[in-house]
Design a protein around this motif. Structure first.
Motif, PDB file in Angstrom:
ATOM      1  N   LYS B  14       0.849  -1.189   0.000  1.00 15.85           N
ATOM      2  CA  LYS B  14       0.000   0.000   0.000  1.00 15.85           C
ATOM      3  C   LYS B  14       0.878   1.231   0.000  1.00 15.85           C
ATOM      4  CE  LYS B  14      -3.858  -2.124   2.498  1.00 15.85           C
ATOM      5  NZ  LYS B  14      -4.715  -2.052   3.710  1.00 15.85           N
ATOM      6  N   GLU B  15       0.330   2.326  -0.433  1.00 13.42           N
ATOM      7  CA  GLU B  15       1.056   3.594  -0.413  1.00 13.42           C
ATOM      8  C   GLU B  15       1.532   3.891   1.003  1.00 13.42           C
ATOM      9  OE1 GLU B  15       0.514   5.080  -4.485  1.00 13.42           O
ATOM     10  OE2 GLU B  15       1.760   5.698  -2.807  1.00 13.42           O
ATOM     11  N   GLY B  16       2.802   4.320   1.141  1.00 15.96           N
ATOM     12  CA  GLY B  16       3.329   4.708   2.442  1.00 15.96           C
ATOM     13  C   GLY B  16       3.936   3.584   3.252  1.00 15.96           C
ATOM     14  N   GLN B  17       3.850   2.360   2.766  1.00  9.73           N
ATOM     15  CA  GLN B  17       4.417   1.228   3.491  1.00  9.73           C
ATOM     16  C   GLN B  17       5.837   0.933   3.036  1.00  9.73           C
ATOM     17  OE1 GLN B  17       1.804  -2.100   2.768  1.00  9.73           O
ATOM     18  NE2 GLN B  17       0.853  -1.917   4.785  1.00  9.73           N
ATOM     19  N   ASN B  18       6.630   0.442   3.989  1.00 14.62           N
ATOM     20  CA  ASN B  18       7.919  -0.147   3.636  1.00 14.62           C
ATOM     21  C   ASN B  18       7.721  -1.647   3.474  1.00 14.62           C
ATOM     22  OD1 ASN B  18       8.946   2.380   4.106  1.00 14.62           O
ATOM     23  ND2 ASN B  18      10.086   1.827   5.938  1.00 14.62           N
ATOM     24  N   ILE B  60      20.332   3.552  -9.180  1.00 13.50           N
ATOM     25  CA  ILE B  60      18.991   4.036  -8.829  1.00 13.50           C
ATOM     26  C   ILE B  60      18.676   3.708  -7.366  1.00 13.50           C
ATOM     27  CG2 ILE B  60      18.061   3.977 -11.184  1.00 13.50           C
ATOM     28  CD1 ILE B  60      16.739   1.270 -10.397  1.00 13.50           C
ATOM     29  N   ALA B  61      19.547   4.068  -6.440  1.00 11.96           N
ATOM     30  CA  ALA B  61      19.429   3.671  -5.042  1.00 11.96           C
ATOM     31  C   ALA B  61      18.391   4.471  -4.257  1.00 11.96           C
ATOM     32  CB  ALA B  61      20.784   3.795  -4.360  1.00 11.96           C
ATOM     33  N   GLU B  62      17.953   5.604  -4.741  1.00 14.45           N
ATOM     34  CA  GLU B  62      17.053   6.455  -3.960  1.00 14.45           C
ATOM     35  C   GLU B  62      15.746   5.735  -3.650  1.00 14.45           C
ATOM     36  OE1 GLU B  62      16.382  10.270  -5.645  1.00 14.45           O
ATOM     37  OE2 GLU B  62      14.908  10.849  -4.121  1.00 14.45           O
ATOM     38  N   GLN B  82      10.352   5.694  -2.156  1.00 16.45           N
ATOM     39  CA  GLN B  82      10.467   5.271  -3.562  1.00 16.45           C
ATOM     40  C   GLN B  82       9.152   5.616  -4.248  1.00 16.45           C
ATOM     41  OE1 GLN B  82      10.859   4.290  -7.118  1.00 16.45           O
ATOM     42  NE2 GLN B  82      12.705   4.116  -5.900  1.00 16.45           N
ATOM     43  N   LYS B  83       9.220   6.523  -5.204  1.00 18.64           N
ATOM     44  CA  LYS B  83       7.988   7.082  -5.773  1.00 18.64           C
ATOM     45  C   LYS B  83       7.258   6.149  -6.709  1.00 18.64           C
ATOM     46  CE  LYS B  83       8.671  10.869  -3.622  1.00 18.64           C
ATOM     47  NZ  LYS B  83       7.906  11.047  -2.352  1.00 18.64           N
ATOM     48  N   LEU B 112       6.748  -6.751  -7.425  1.00 19.12           N
ATOM     49  CA  LEU B 112       6.150  -5.851  -6.445  1.00 19.12           C
ATOM     50  C   LEU B 112       5.131  -4.951  -7.136  1.00 19.12           C
ATOM     51  CD1 LEU B 112       6.013  -4.435  -3.654  1.00 19.12           C
ATOM     52  CD2 LEU B 112       7.941  -3.024  -4.387  1.00 19.12           C
ATOM     53  N   THR B 113       3.943  -4.879  -6.542  1.00 21.84           N
ATOM     54  CA  THR B 113       2.884  -4.026  -7.067  1.00 21.84           C
ATOM     55  C   THR B 113       2.392  -3.103  -5.959  1.00 21.84           C
ATOM     56  OG1 THR B 113       2.191  -5.745  -8.610  1.00 21.84           O
ATOM     57  CG2 THR B 113       0.631  -3.950  -8.182  1.00 21.84           C
ATOM     58  N   VAL B 114       2.312  -1.836  -6.263  1.00 20.66           N
ATOM     59  CA  VAL B 114       1.769  -0.870  -5.305  1.00 20.66           C
ATOM     60  C   VAL B 114       0.294  -0.681  -5.582  1.00 20.66           C
ATOM     61  CG1 VAL B 114       1.826   1.512  -4.510  1.00 20.66           C
ATOM     62  CG2 VAL B 114       3.950   0.300  -4.997  1.00 20.66           C
TER      63      VAL B 114
END
Lengths: 113, 115
Positions: B14-18, B60-62, B82-83, B112-114
């Motif tokens: 979900k958005e905002g999760q690590n 692309i580490a950011e 990660q945007k 991985l799917t957001v």
């Protein structure tokens, strides 16, 4: 910096046709060159490699020759099969430093019966 | 059988999760790598580690972080910073001191799917 350029796909061939996928690279020195293959939903598998100029890598009927004068590493196969349908990646790496692979964008091959 | 395992195969965030992606190898390889693959593109390097307790940023580490506490393990955390994390993530390993030292072996990947 280092870069790898591959021909865009998809490449669509009939079974038993001849395959060429072009790959050229930009790098200083003498990188090692690789072809990896990726089947749908899977990781990458090493197909073949060459570590110095004029080396020819070969595996499963696929071949590629390290051409330093043209900075190329084209992949060829004399007679493709349906089971060869996959995405093929050309890549290079260095002997020193981070040794990570620099990849081309991949070429999708579709072989029709 | 020696090899590289990645888990899970599919991951939804979900958005905002690590979230943390696992990568384990039993090949006794020194170096490990994380790559990101987007549709129709090649692989891009996120982080790499050539020795235990040391790791370096890739291209692309950011928005990502890693650890290397054991030789066999190199987990990747995708942070909320990660945007655009939706992608296929591939882990690889490499033996640093053989004649084929720059050949890398890849795991099966995590998609991985957001949401």
């Amino acid at each position: 910096g280092d870069s790898v350029t591959q021909m865009e796909g998809p490449v669509t061939l009939s079974e038993e046709a001849f395959l060429t996928i072009n790959c050229t690279y930009t790098a200083t020195g003498y990188p090692s060159l690789f072809w990896y293959v990726q089947y749908p939903g899977e990781g990458l598998q090493l197909l073949l490699k060459a570590t110095k100029a004029d080396d020819k890598g070969s595996n499963k009927g696929f071949e590629a020759t390290y051409r330093k004068e043209t900075t190329s590493f084209h992949l060829e196969k004399g007679s493709v099969q349906v089971s060869d349908s996959a995405v093929y990646f050309c890549a290079l790496s260095r002997d020193t430093g981070r040794r990570a692979l620099t990849f081309g964008s991949g070429t999708r091959l579709q072989v029709q019966p | 059988d020696g090899g590289i395992t990645q888990s899970p195969k599919y991951l939804f965030r979900k958005e905002g999760q690590n979230v943390t992606l696992s990568c384990e190898q039993n090949l006794n390889h020194d170096a490990m790598y994380w790559y990101r693959q987007d549709p129709g593109q090649g692989l891009r390097l996120i982080y790499y580690s050539q020795i235990v307790n040391d790791f370096q940023k890739g291209d692309i580490a950011e928005g990502y972080s890693v650890s290397r506490e054991k030789k066999e393990s190199f987990p990747l955390t995708v942070t909320s910073a990660q945007k655009n994390p939706t992608a296929f993530y591939l882990c690889a390993s490499q033996k640093a001191s053989s004649s084929s030292y720059n050949e890398q072996f890849f795991g099966p990947g995590t998609r991985l799917t957001v949401l």
